[in-house]
Design an enzyme around this catalytic site. Structure first.
Site, PDB file in Angstrom:
ATOM      1  N   MET A  87       0.825  -1.203   0.000  1.00 24.89           N
ATOM      2  CA  MET A  87       0.000   0.000   0.000  1.00 24.89           C
ATOM      3  C   MET A  87       0.865   1.261   0.000  1.00 24.89           C
ATOM      4  O   MET A  87       0.739   2.100  -0.880  1.00 24.89           O
ATOM      5  CB  MET A  87      -0.924  -0.016   1.227  1.00 24.89           C
ATOM      6  CG  MET A  87      -1.716   1.240   1.393  1.00 24.89           C
ATOM      7  SD  MET A  87      -3.012   1.167   2.632  1.00 24.89           S
ATOM      8  CE  MET A  87      -2.094   1.153   4.153  1.00 24.89           C
ATOM      9  N   LEU A 127      13.188 -10.177   0.370  1.00 23.98           N
ATOM     10  CA  LEU A 127      14.155  -9.348   1.108  1.00 23.98           C
ATOM     11  C   LEU A 127      14.706 -10.046   2.353  1.00 23.98           C
ATOM     12  O   LEU A 127      15.631  -9.533   2.978  1.00 23.98           O
ATOM     13  CB  LEU A 127      13.512  -8.002   1.477  1.00 23.98           C
ATOM     14  CG  LEU A 127      13.131  -7.122   0.280  1.00 23.98           C
ATOM     15  CD1 LEU A 127      12.325  -5.910   0.738  1.00 23.98           C
ATOM     16  CD2 LEU A 127      14.366  -6.663  -0.491  1.00 23.98           C
ATOM     17  N   SER A 168       6.687   2.236  12.769  1.00 28.38           N
ATOM     18  CA  SER A 168       5.261   2.200  13.120  1.00 28.38           C
ATOM     19  C   SER A 168       5.070   2.820  14.496  1.00 28.38           C
ATOM     20  O   SER A 168       5.990   2.819  15.321  1.00 28.38           O
ATOM     21  CB  SER A 168       4.818   0.742  13.142  1.00 28.38           C
ATOM     22  OG  SER A 168       3.620   0.625  13.840  1.00 28.38           O
ATOM     23  N   SER A 169       3.849   3.298  14.760  1.00 33.96           N
ATOM     24  CA  SER A 169       3.574   3.908  16.066  1.00 33.96           C
ATOM     25  C   SER A 169       3.616   2.873  17.195  1.00 33.96           C
ATOM     26  O   SER A 169       3.683   3.243  18.366  1.00 33.96           O
ATOM     27  CB  SER A 169       2.211   4.586  16.049  1.00 33.96           C
ATOM     28  OG  SER A 169       1.212   3.634  15.767  1.00 33.96           O
ATOM     29  N   CYS A 170       3.592   1.579  16.858  1.00 33.78           N
ATOM     30  CA  CYS A 170       3.594   0.570  17.935  1.00 33.78           C
ATOM     31  C   CYS A 170       4.964   0.429  18.590  1.00 33.78           C
ATOM     32  O   CYS A 170       5.127  -0.357  19.512  1.00 33.78           O
ATOM     33  CB  CYS A 170       3.078  -0.774  17.438  1.00 33.78           C
ATOM     34  SG  CYS A 170       4.196  -1.511  16.292  1.00 33.78           S
ATOM     35  N   TYR A 186       6.785  -7.517  16.537  1.00 34.87           N
ATOM     36  CA  TYR A 186       6.808  -6.585  15.394  1.00 34.87           C
ATOM     37  C   TYR A 186       7.434  -5.263  15.830  1.00 34.87           C
ATOM     38  O   TYR A 186       8.290  -4.697  15.135  1.00 34.87           O
ATOM     39  CB  TYR A 186       5.362  -6.402  14.925  1.00 34.87           C
ATOM     40  CG  TYR A 186       5.098  -5.357  13.882  1.00 34.87           C
ATOM     41  CD1 TYR A 186       5.389  -5.578  12.543  1.00 34.87           C
ATOM     42  CD2 TYR A 186       4.500  -4.137  14.225  1.00 34.87           C
ATOM     43  CE1 TYR A 186       5.099  -4.629  11.576  1.00 34.87           C
ATOM     44  CE2 TYR A 186       4.204  -3.186  13.269  1.00 34.87           C
ATOM     45  CZ  TYR A 186       4.510  -3.427  11.937  1.00 34.87           C
ATOM     46  OH  TYR A 186       4.217  -2.478  11.000  1.00 34.87           O
ATOM     47  N   LYS A 237      10.764  -3.237  14.515  1.00 37.93           N
ATOM     48  CA  LYS A 237      10.728  -1.859  14.012  1.00 37.93           C
ATOM     49  C   LYS A 237      11.704  -0.956  14.782  1.00 37.93           C
ATOM     50  O   LYS A 237      12.338  -0.081  14.198  1.00 37.93           O
ATOM     51  CB  LYS A 237       9.305  -1.297  14.102  1.00 37.93           C
ATOM     52  CG  LYS A 237       8.341  -1.938  13.103  1.00 37.93           C
ATOM     53  CD  LYS A 237       8.744  -1.568  11.689  1.00 37.93           C
ATOM     54  CE  LYS A 237       7.745  -2.007  10.649  1.00 37.93           C
ATOM     55  NZ  LYS A 237       8.252  -1.762   9.285  1.00 37.93           N
ATOM     56  N   PRO A 294       4.807   6.045  10.991  1.00 33.51           N
ATOM     57  CA  PRO A 294       3.426   6.403  10.651  1.00 33.51           C
ATOM     58  C   PRO A 294       2.434   5.955  11.714  1.00 33.51           C
ATOM     59  O   PRO A 294       2.618   4.925  12.357  1.00 33.51           O
ATOM     60  CB  PRO A 294       3.155   5.627   9.362  1.00 33.51           C
ATOM     61  CG  PRO A 294       4.413   4.928   8.987  1.00 33.51           C
ATOM     62  CD  PRO A 294       5.320   4.952  10.171  1.00 33.51           C
ATOM     63  N   HIS A 334      -6.119  -4.634   8.894  1.00 33.49           N
ATOM     64  CA  HIS A 334      -6.272  -3.580   9.899  1.00 33.49           C
ATOM     65  C   HIS A 334      -7.742  -3.156  10.009  1.00 33.49           C
ATOM     66  O   HIS A 334      -8.576  -3.572   9.216  1.00 33.49           O
ATOM     67  CB  HIS A 334      -5.406  -2.377   9.513  1.00 33.49           C
ATOM     68  CG  HIS A 334      -3.940  -2.619   9.706  1.00 33.49           C
ATOM     69  ND1 HIS A 334      -3.018  -2.473   8.696  1.00 33.49           N
ATOM     70  CD2 HIS A 334      -3.240  -3.016  10.791  1.00 33.49           C
ATOM     71  CE1 HIS A 334      -1.811  -2.746   9.151  1.00 33.49           C
ATOM     72  NE2 HIS A 334      -1.906  -3.089  10.422  1.00 33.49           N
ATOM     73  N   ASP A 337     -10.936  -4.167  24.165  1.00 36.64           N
ATOM     74  CA  ASP A 337     -10.899  -2.828  23.571  1.00 36.64           C
ATOM     75  C   ASP A 337      -9.508  -2.428  23.100  1.00 36.64           C
ATOM     76  O   ASP A 337      -9.365  -1.576  22.242  1.00 36.64           O
ATOM     77  CB  ASP A 337     -11.324  -1.792  24.632  1.00 36.64           C
ATOM     78  CG  ASP A 337     -12.771  -1.376  24.462  1.00 36.64           C
ATOM     79  OD1 ASP A 337     -13.357  -1.672  23.417  1.00 36.64           O
ATOM     80  OD2 ASP A 337     -13.294  -0.755  25.404  1.00 36.64           O
TER      81      ASP A 337
HETATM   82  N1  LIG Z   1      -0.610  -0.021   7.146  1.00 42.03           N
HETATM   83  C1  LIG Z   1      -0.445   0.637   8.285  1.00 42.03           C
HETATM   84  O1  LIG Z   1      -1.403   1.004   8.964  1.00 42.03           O
HETATM   85  C2  LIG Z   1       0.931   0.959   8.766  1.00 42.03           C
HETATM   86  C3  LIG Z   1       1.035   1.687   9.951  1.00 42.03           C
HETATM   87  C4  LIG Z   1       2.283   2.013  10.426  1.00 42.03           C
HETATM   88  C5  LIG Z   1       3.391   1.612   9.717  1.00 42.03           C
HETATM   89  N2  LIG Z   1       3.285   0.913   8.572  1.00 42.03           N
HETATM   90  C6  LIG Z   1       4.524   0.532   7.881  1.00 42.03           C
HETATM   91  O2  LIG Z   1       4.503   1.037   6.568  1.00 42.03           O
HETATM   92  C7  LIG Z   1       5.192   0.126   5.702  1.00 42.03           C
HETATM   93  C8  LIG Z   1       4.302  -0.254   4.559  1.00 42.03           C
HETATM   94  O3  LIG Z   1       3.120  -0.888   5.050  1.00 42.03           O
HETATM   95  P1  LIG Z   1       1.898  -1.210   4.098  1.00 42.03           P
HETATM   96  O4  LIG Z   1       0.688  -0.919   4.878  1.00 42.03           O
HETATM   97  O5  LIG Z   1       2.131  -0.591   2.787  1.00 42.03           O
HETATM   98  O6  LIG Z   1       2.007  -2.800   4.003  1.00 42.03           O
HETATM   99  P2  LIG Z   1       1.720  -3.748   2.758  1.00 42.03           P
HETATM  100  O7  LIG Z   1       0.667  -3.167   1.889  1.00 42.03           O
HETATM  101  O8  LIG Z   1       1.531  -5.101   3.339  1.00 42.03           O
HETATM  102  O9  LIG Z   1       3.070  -3.683   1.962  1.00 42.03           O
HETATM  103  C9  LIG Z   1       4.216  -4.348   2.395  1.00 42.03           C
HETATM  104  C10 LIG Z   1       4.870  -4.938   1.188  1.00 42.03           C
HETATM  105  O10 LIG Z   1       6.051  -5.630   1.610  1.00 42.03           O
HETATM  106  C11 LIG Z   1       6.093  -6.837   0.892  1.00 42.03           C
HETATM  107  N3  LIG Z   1       6.911  -7.817   1.588  1.00 42.03           N
HETATM  108  C12 LIG Z   1       6.655  -8.456   2.757  1.00 42.03           C
HETATM  109  N4  LIG Z   1       7.637  -9.320   3.047  1.00 42.03           N
HETATM  110  C13 LIG Z   1       8.533  -9.221   2.040  1.00 42.03           C
HETATM  111  C14 LIG Z   1       9.758  -9.874   1.751  1.00 42.03           C
HETATM  112  N5  LIG Z   1      10.254 -10.812   2.566  1.00 42.03           N
HETATM  113  N6  LIG Z   1      10.407  -9.549   0.623  1.00 42.03           N
HETATM  114  C15 LIG Z   1       9.898  -8.620  -0.234  1.00 42.03           C
HETATM  115  N7  LIG Z   1       8.775  -7.965  -0.017  1.00 42.03           N
HETATM  116  C16 LIG Z   1       8.088  -8.258   1.104  1.00 42.03           C
HETATM  117  C17 LIG Z   1       4.664  -7.282   0.796  1.00 42.03           C
HETATM  118  O11 LIG Z   1       4.506  -8.241  -0.216  1.00 42.03           O
HETATM  119  P3  LIG Z   1       3.379  -9.406   0.008  1.00 42.03           P
HETATM  120  O12 LIG Z   1       2.101  -8.702   0.231  1.00 42.03           O
HETATM  121  O13 LIG Z   1       3.477 -10.184  -1.248  1.00 42.03           O
HETATM  122  O14 LIG Z   1       3.844 -10.156   1.209  1.00 42.03           O
HETATM  123  C18 LIG Z   1       3.990  -5.952   0.457  1.00 42.03           C
HETATM  124  O15 LIG Z   1       4.061  -5.690  -0.912  1.00 42.03           O
HETATM  125  C19 LIG Z   1       5.611  -1.051   6.568  1.00 42.03           C
HETATM  126  O16 LIG Z   1       6.938  -0.878   6.971  1.00 42.03           O
HETATM  127  C20 LIG Z   1       4.696  -0.959   7.756  1.00 42.03           C
HETATM  128  O17 LIG Z   1       5.304  -1.506   8.883  1.00 42.03           O
HETATM  129  C21 LIG Z   1       2.078   0.581   8.062  1.00 42.03           C
END
Ligand SMILES: NC(=O)c1ccc[n+]([C@@H]2O[C@H](COP(=O)([O-])OP(=O)(O)OC[C@H]3O[C@@H](n4cnc5c(N)ncnc54)[C@H](OP(=O)(O)O)[C@@H]3O)[C@@H](O)[C@H]2O)c1
Length: 307
Positions: A1, A28, A94-96, A123, A127, A154, A170, A269
């Site tokens: 995303m 990765l 992440s905020s966590c 997790y 982070k 974020p 989520h 909650d």
């Molecule tokens: N979404 C939130 O609310 C949120 C909040 C705070 C922080 N973040 C951080 O923001 C970043 C992006 O999150 P997002 O929401 O965009 O998550 P996402 O949509 O799940 O994107 C993560 C991407 O990483 C890929 N990935 C996972 N394991 C991998 C590996 N071993 N090798 C290569 N690619 C890999 C996933 O591919 P597959 O789907 O094929 O596994 C996916 O394309 C992350 O670091 C997350 O921790 C997100």
């Protein structure tokens, strides 16, 4: 995303040479493959958005995968970037990372001041290690090799490209799916876990992407003036929160579900409030632009195209 949204923003800014890989093309967690990728591509800058990401259910069910994969992704990418001359890197945390009982709103310097929330501790530890990897490489090699590795934390994100899986997603994408399915099958009411009173903060993904590019592009003197070598990350949030009940009502409206909403107070909650203090970044010129209703409408349109 988020990775796709960062690509959209960079393209809109006129960047023409953007290199990406799908998970399928490059795992990765595979150190040799990551080193090969960096040696072949030799990028100038890296946005590390890839991670194993999920909600409470996924974090509780797969703790080993969450800590192992995220540690490996960060360690492999940050080290291979350094070895191949990458001068600028942005790590997404992440905020966590903040303690469960951190003072609200949570400031950047609340990091490592208390116990983490147990459900996503593995997790969160990974982070935190990502931030510390960036800081340690800067401290050891910043001057000698001219590297500048930064981190952003974020708040809860949502938007197009989200994961709408019924269990491993989520809160916003999960609720969009539930209300959509309830609308289609004319179910009289939807039951939501918990009391609906906890407060949470949500940021639309394109705003997050703009924040990422903004932080990457801040002058080094500005970044250094507003951070510390051992507390170098920026929070990225809207600065305001709403109750789960308010969120649920907004989603119901956007989807056009006409049934009722019930809350199940016997289900957990979570924390009463989780709001980040993002004043540090707001003071440096980035502010969110997409309101909740508009962001939810765009996300629902994305869900309908990719159910
Ligand atoms: N979404 C939130 O609310 C949120 C909040 C705070 C922080 N973040 C951080 O923001 C970043 C992006 O999150 P997002 O929401 O965009 O998550 P996402 O949509 O799940 O994107 C993560 C991407 O990483 C890929 N990935 C996972 N394991 C991998 C590996 N071993 N090798 C290569 N690619 C890999 C996933 O591919 P597959 O789907 O094929 O596994 C996916 O394309 C992350 O670091 C997350 O921790 C997100």
């Amino acid at each position: 995303m988020v990775g796709s949204a960062i690509v959209r923003v960079l393209k809109a800014e006129g960047q023409t040479h953007i290199v990406t890989r799908t998970h399928e093309a490059l795992d990765l967690t595979d150190q040799a493959a990551v080193r090969r990728f960096f040696a072949e591509e030799r990028p100038d800058q890296v946005y590390l958005a890839a991670a194993n990401v999920g909600g409470i259910h996924a974090n509780s069910t797969y703790p080993a995968e969450f800590i192992y994969q995220n540690l490996m992704i960060e360690a492999n990418v940050i080290d291979a970037a350094f070895r191949n001359g990458v001068k600028k890197l942005l790590f997404l945390g992440s905020s966590c990372i903040y303690p469960k009982l951190a003072e609200q709103p949570m400031r950047e310097d609340a990091l490592l001041t208390g116990q983490l929330e147990p459900t996503n501790e593995p997790y969160a530890i990974a982070k935190i290690a990502g931030i510390k990897l960036c800081e340690s490489y800067n401290r050891q090699y910043g001057e000698s090799h001219g590297i500048d590795y930064r981190s952003v934390m974020p708040t809860n994100l949502y938007g197009p490209g989200d994961n709408y899986h019924p269990e491993n997603s989520h809160v916003i994408p999960a609720l969009i799916r539930r209300f959509h399915e309830a609308k289609m099958s004319h179910v009289p009411s939807v039951t939501i876990w918990g009391t609906g009173t906890p407060k949470r903060e949500f940021l639309y993904v394109d705003d997050m992407a703009r924040a990422s590019v903004h932080v990457m592009n801040l002058a080094k003197t500005t970044y250094d003036q507003h951070t510390d070598p051992m507390c170098s990350h920026f929070n990225v949030g809207t600065g305001s929160d709403l109750t789960i009940k308010e969120l649920v009502e907004s989603i119901k409206t956007v989807i056009g579900y006409e049934g009722g909403i019930e809350f199940d107070p016997f289900k957990p909650d979570g924390s009463p409030r989780k709001l980040m203090d993002s004043k540090r970044l707001h003071s440096l010129g980035w502010v969110p632009t997409v309101g909740l209703e508009e962001g939810l409408a765009r996300t629902y349109a994305d869900f309908l195209n990719n159910p």
